[in-house]
Write an enzyme that holds these catalytic residues in place. Structure first.
Site, PDB file in Angstrom:
ATOM      1  N   SER A  11       0.720  -0.959   0.386  1.00 25.57           N
ATOM      2  CA  SER A  11      -0.159   0.060   0.056  1.00 25.57           C
ATOM      3  C   SER A  11       1.027   1.261  -0.032  1.00 25.57           C
ATOM      4  O   SER A  11       0.870   1.962  -0.801  1.00 25.57           O
ATOM      5  CB  SER A  11      -1.285   0.385   0.851  1.00 25.57           C
ATOM      6  OG  SER A  11      -0.025  -0.561   2.131  1.00 25.57           O
ATOM      7  N   ASP A  60      -3.673  -9.275   7.729  1.00 24.30           N
ATOM      8  CA  ASP A  60      -2.117  -8.723   8.918  1.00 24.30           C
ATOM      9  C   ASP A  60      -1.236 -10.404   8.776  1.00 24.30           C
ATOM     10  O   ASP A  60      -1.262 -10.744   9.166  1.00 24.30           O
ATOM     11  CB  ASP A  60      -2.659  -8.992  10.312  1.00 24.30           C
ATOM     12  CG  ASP A  60      -1.417  -8.314  11.163  1.00 24.30           C
ATOM     13  OD1 ASP A  60      -0.286  -8.989  10.583  1.00 24.30           O
ATOM     14  OD2 ASP A  60      -1.821  -8.695  12.819  1.00 24.30           O
ATOM     15  N   VAL A  61      -0.704  -9.997   7.958  1.00 22.21           N
ATOM     16  CA  VAL A  61       0.547 -11.024   7.942  1.00 22.21           C
ATOM     17  C   VAL A  61       1.921 -11.783   9.292  1.00 22.21           C
ATOM     18  O   VAL A  61       2.359 -13.217   9.109  1.00 22.21           O
ATOM     19  CB  VAL A  61       2.903 -10.478   6.928  1.00 22.21           C
ATOM     20  CG1 VAL A  61       1.679 -10.170   5.290  1.00 22.21           C
ATOM     21  CG2 VAL A  61       2.876  -9.570   7.629  1.00 22.21           C
ATOM     22  N   ASN A  89       7.582  -7.849   1.638  1.00 17.89           N
ATOM     23  CA  ASN A  89       7.799  -6.420   2.161  1.00 17.89           C
ATOM     24  C   ASN A  89       7.549  -6.452   3.070  1.00 17.89           C
ATOM     25  O   ASN A  89       7.985  -4.964   3.422  1.00 17.89           O
ATOM     26  CB  ASN A  89       7.238  -5.688   0.708  1.00 17.89           C
ATOM     27  CG  ASN A  89       7.400  -4.253   1.129  1.00 17.89           C
ATOM     28  OD1 ASN A  89       8.683  -3.667   1.300  1.00 17.89           O
ATOM     29  ND2 ASN A  89       6.708  -3.640   0.744  1.00 17.89           N
ATOM     30  N   SER A 141      17.230  -5.303   5.276  1.00 19.68           N
ATOM     31  CA  SER A 141      18.120  -4.450   6.104  1.00 19.68           C
ATOM     32  C   SER A 141      19.170  -4.553   5.841  1.00 19.68           C
ATOM     33  O   SER A 141      19.519  -5.264   6.473  1.00 19.68           O
ATOM     34  CB  SER A 141      17.266  -3.668   6.783  1.00 19.68           C
ATOM     35  OG  SER A 141      17.288  -2.874   7.752  1.00 19.68           O
ATOM     36  N   TYR A 154      14.155  -5.115  15.179  1.00 18.79           N
ATOM     37  CA  TYR A 154      14.814  -5.374  14.465  1.00 18.79           C
ATOM     38  C   TYR A 154      15.725  -5.597  13.323  1.00 18.79           C
ATOM     39  O   TYR A 154      15.679  -6.675  11.906  1.00 18.79           O
ATOM     40  CB  TYR A 154      14.576  -3.389  13.616  1.00 18.79           C
ATOM     41  CG  TYR A 154      14.458  -3.057  12.116  1.00 18.79           C
ATOM     42  CD1 TYR A 154      13.061  -3.466  11.611  1.00 18.79           C
ATOM     43  CD2 TYR A 154      15.131  -2.745  12.046  1.00 18.79           C
ATOM     44  CE1 TYR A 154      13.103  -2.874  10.196  1.00 18.79           C
ATOM     45  CE2 TYR A 154      15.094  -2.452   9.813  1.00 18.79           C
ATOM     46  CZ  TYR A 154      13.958  -2.244   9.269  1.00 18.79           C
ATOM     47  OH  TYR A 154      13.521  -1.995   7.979  1.00 18.79           O
TER      48      TYR A 154
HETATM   49  P1  NAP Z   1       6.050   1.969   5.000  1.00 20.66           P
HETATM   50  O1  NAP Z   1       6.358   3.040   3.957  1.00 20.66           O
HETATM   51  O2  NAP Z   1       6.998   1.736   7.033  1.00 20.66           O
HETATM   52  O3  NAP Z   1       5.508   0.084   4.316  1.00 20.66           O
HETATM   53  C1  NAP Z   1       5.121  -0.333   5.706  1.00 20.66           C
HETATM   54  C2  NAP Z   1       4.127  -0.975   4.607  1.00 20.66           C
HETATM   55  O4  NAP Z   1       4.164  -2.758   5.129  1.00 20.66           O
HETATM   56  C3  NAP Z   1       2.390  -0.685   4.753  1.00 20.66           C
HETATM   57  O5  NAP Z   1       1.820  -1.106   3.249  1.00 20.66           O
HETATM   58  C4  NAP Z   1       1.705  -1.831   5.664  1.00 20.66           C
HETATM   59  O6  NAP Z   1       0.204  -1.380   4.789  1.00 20.66           O
HETATM   60  C5  NAP Z   1       2.585  -3.618   5.796  1.00 20.66           C
HETATM   61  N1  NAP Z   1       2.447  -3.665   6.697  1.00 20.66           N
HETATM   62  C6  NAP Z   1       2.875  -3.231   8.440  1.00 20.66           C
HETATM   63  N2  NAP Z   1       2.356  -4.064   8.918  1.00 20.66           N
HETATM   64  C7  NAP Z   1       1.915  -4.793   7.929  1.00 20.66           C
HETATM   65  C8  NAP Z   1       1.472  -6.804   8.574  1.00 20.66           C
HETATM   66  N3  NAP Z   1       0.914  -7.069  10.125  1.00 20.66           N
HETATM   67  N4  NAP Z   1       0.149  -6.865   7.517  1.00 20.66           N
HETATM   68  C9  NAP Z   1       0.464  -6.673   6.329  1.00 20.66           C
HETATM   69  N5  NAP Z   1       1.348  -5.074   6.011  1.00 20.66           N
HETATM   70  C10 NAP Z   1       1.596  -4.690   7.012  1.00 20.66           C
HETATM   71  O7  NAP Z   1       7.236   1.284   4.795  1.00 20.66           O
HETATM   72  P2  NAP Z   1       8.393   0.762   4.188  1.00 20.66           P
HETATM   73  O8  NAP Z   1       9.855   2.193   4.348  1.00 20.66           O
HETATM   74  O9  NAP Z   1       7.933   1.038   2.707  1.00 20.66           O
HETATM   75  O10 NAP Z   1       9.262  -0.205   4.305  1.00 20.66           O
HETATM   76  C11 NAP Z   1       9.099  -1.406   3.362  1.00 20.66           C
HETATM   77  C12 NAP Z   1      10.635  -2.455   3.409  1.00 20.66           C
HETATM   78  O11 NAP Z   1      11.710  -2.345   3.274  1.00 20.66           O
HETATM   79  C13 NAP Z   1       9.990  -2.940   5.486  1.00 20.66           C
HETATM   80  O12 NAP Z   1      10.100  -4.295   5.647  1.00 20.66           O
HETATM   81  C14 NAP Z   1      11.047  -2.519   5.634  1.00 20.66           C
HETATM   82  O13 NAP Z   1      11.541  -2.941   6.591  1.00 20.66           O
HETATM   83  C15 NAP Z   1      12.250  -2.548   4.929  1.00 20.66           C
HETATM   84  N6  NAP Z   1      13.125  -1.309   5.232  1.00 20.66           N
HETATM   85  C16 NAP Z   1      13.165  -0.185   4.430  1.00 20.66           C
HETATM   86  C17 NAP Z   1      14.110   0.482   4.779  1.00 20.66           C
HETATM   87  C18 NAP Z   1      13.511   1.979   5.067  1.00 20.66           C
HETATM   88  O14 NAP Z   1      14.377   3.383   4.759  1.00 20.66           O
HETATM   89  N7  NAP Z   1      11.989   3.070   4.121  1.00 20.66           N
HETATM   90  C19 NAP Z   1      15.078   0.279   4.922  1.00 20.66           C
HETATM   91  C20 NAP Z   1      15.253  -0.975   5.087  1.00 20.66           C
HETATM   92  C21 NAP Z   1      14.260  -2.219   5.328  1.00 20.66           C
HETATM   93  P3  NAP Z   1      -0.699  -0.760   5.279  1.00 20.66           P
HETATM   94  O15 NAP Z   1      -0.442   0.807   4.626  1.00 20.66           O
HETATM   95  O16 NAP Z   1      -2.111  -1.357   5.425  1.00 20.66           O
HETATM   96  O17 NAP Z   1      -0.334   0.127   7.275  1.00 20.66           O
END
Ligand code: NAP
Length: 242
Positions: A11, A60-61, A89, A141, A154
């Protein structure tokens, strides 16, 4: 015949960019989310206005029963179809020093980041093995590679995810299924919204945060047939930050 890809947490952020990119590669993308229906619908709208197809699938995963119910119902509605690309993801961050970490912050980060991988991957793996083709990409990550203070939960979730990637790759390689992880550094999404970008980017050799689309391009390659001789890898995408 449609080819199906499932992106958990599609999303927003990286998951949205991956969903758009896979749709552009010709996949019918199943966009999962947990609660933000409005943003999930926006992802689908973007896919469709780009000429692609997709659908929403909320669960919810971290809730094993809910995942299996949603995936069983999908399989029932789409008899004869199978999901050949899975992008694990969905993830959250609940930072804090271990000494003061609330139980719920440990449980939710591990529940979504690590149990979520198991809960979603297991039910989808069987059809990949039967069809002798599959691509599983886990979004880890940098924190899971080096460990970061304030992120024991994390780092543990992502480190576990990287190890599970390597283990599963060895279990299923003979059946044409590849399993890889990508390890982003700082990427501009809601997750990094509160961070001091101006200050933190100085620590990054490329002197900037990454874009979700840059991660999506790497995921799309790992999801493609062209990446067929890469498995059990964790590829960093972090602007040179280690
Ligand atoms: P984000 O913008 O906060 O988006 C998180 C996404 O995960 C949203 O679509 C959310 O859905 C979904 N989500 C959260 N809890 C969930 C659950 N219990 N079941 C199903 N979906 C769930 O995060 P992002 O930055 O895009 O991160 C995506 C991935 O990349 C994550 O695994 C994160 O750890 C990893 N990552 C991110 C970064 C970074 O700098 N951004 C760096 C390293 C790794 P809703 O919209 O419904 O809440």
């Amino acid at each position: 015949m449609k080819r199906y890809a499932l992106v958990t947490g599609g999303s927003r952020g990286i998951g949205r960019a991956v969903s758009l990119r896979l749709a552009r590669e010709g996949y019918h993308v199943i966009v999962n989310y947990v609660s933000n229906e409005k943003e999930a619908a926006r992802t689908l709208e973007m896919i469709e206005s780009d000429g692609g197809t997709g659908e929403l699938l909320a669960f919810d995963v971290s809730d094993r029963a809910a995942v299996s119910q949603a995936l069983d119902a999908w399989a029932e509605r789409n008899r004869g179809c199978w999901i050949e690309v899975l992008v694990n993801n969905a993830g959250i961050r609940r930072d804090g020093l271990l000494l003061w970490m609330e139980d719920r912050d440990w449980d939710s980060v591990l529940g979504i980041g690590l149990d979520g991988f198991f809960n979603v991957t297991k039910p989808l793996l069987k059809s990949m093995l039967v069809k002798k083709y599959g691509r599983i990409i886990n979004i880890a990550s940098l924190s899971g590679l080096k460990g970061l203070p304030g992120q024991c939960n994390y780092s543990a979730a992502k480190g576990g995810l990287i190890a599970a990637t390597k283990a599963l790759a060895q279990e299923v390689g003979r059946k044409g299924v590849t399993v890889n992880a990508v390890a982003p550094g700082f990427i501009k999404t809601d997750m990094t919204e509160g961070l001091d970008e101006a200050e933190l980017k100085k620590t990054v050799p490329l002197n900037r945060f990454g874009e979700p689309e840059e991660v999506a391009a790497l995921v799309a390659f790992l999801a493609s047939r062209e990446s067929g001789y890469i498995t059990g890898e964790c590829i960093s995408i972090n602007g040179g930050l280690y």
